[in-house]
Enzyme design. Sequence first.
Site, PDB file in Angstrom:
ATOM      1  CB  CYS B  73     -15.576   2.243 -22.734  1.00 20.35           C
ATOM      2  SG  CYS B  73     -17.273   2.795 -22.847  1.00 20.35           S
ATOM      3  CG  LEU B  74     -13.109   8.083 -26.095  1.00 17.60           C
ATOM      4  CD1 LEU B  74     -13.249   8.870 -24.797  1.00 17.60           C
ATOM      5  CD2 LEU B  74     -11.726   8.332 -26.688  1.00 17.60           C
TER       6      LEU B  74
END
Lengths: 85, 146
Positions: B73-74
Amino acid sequence: MKVTINSWNTVALWKWNVQEDDVCGICRVAYEGCCPDCKVPGDDCPLIWGQCSHVFHMHCLLKWLNTESSRQQCPMDRRPWVTAS
Amino acid sequence: MLKIWNMKAKEAAAEKKKPKVSAAQLRAQKGFYKGGQFNFTVNISNNYPHEPPKLRCTQKIYHPNIDLDGNICLNILREDWKPVLNLHSVLVGLQYLFLEPNADDPLNREAAEDLRANRRNFEANVRTSLRGGTIKGIHYDNVLVR
């Protein structure tokens, strides 16, 4: 002595008004070159300037603006893209 | 001759259309994950840079922003991607994620809760996971630099 010139050929050179060795931030090809989808640089693959001062190959920028994720923003500063007139 | 040239051109075009796969390795030298060595696969679609590269961690690690399948999750890998970014910006983003795991945007809820509740405890759990230990019944890969 009188010289009569019957005909002549002119040769002209033009460049985009950008820093010479700079590249398009999207495709990383020189502004003086063309976008990856075109074969020859010049009028058929022009540059486009935004009011925010950022410059791209027109085709690169339009391809980006046509994606949903662009939200119609300049890829550099995320301000709404407005083409400079 | 022309035929050969045409063939070459077609081959080159096909080559261009092939999606590219690559690998990346990140070593944490500071922070919770110090001493860890993390491997990723990088998938670059034909539409790059208009689409973000797809990264996945190949090891099972204990991280609030990386799930057990390796999904990451970036923000710049998804909603905040823009075509002026490149692999370098993505790797810098990843480095930051290992330096400052973010409990507000979790993919591994347990790890995020752990980080939020007690940083000391989280740190101890991370150390355990890096060594290839088990936390709450889940076994993690040993990722320490050998």
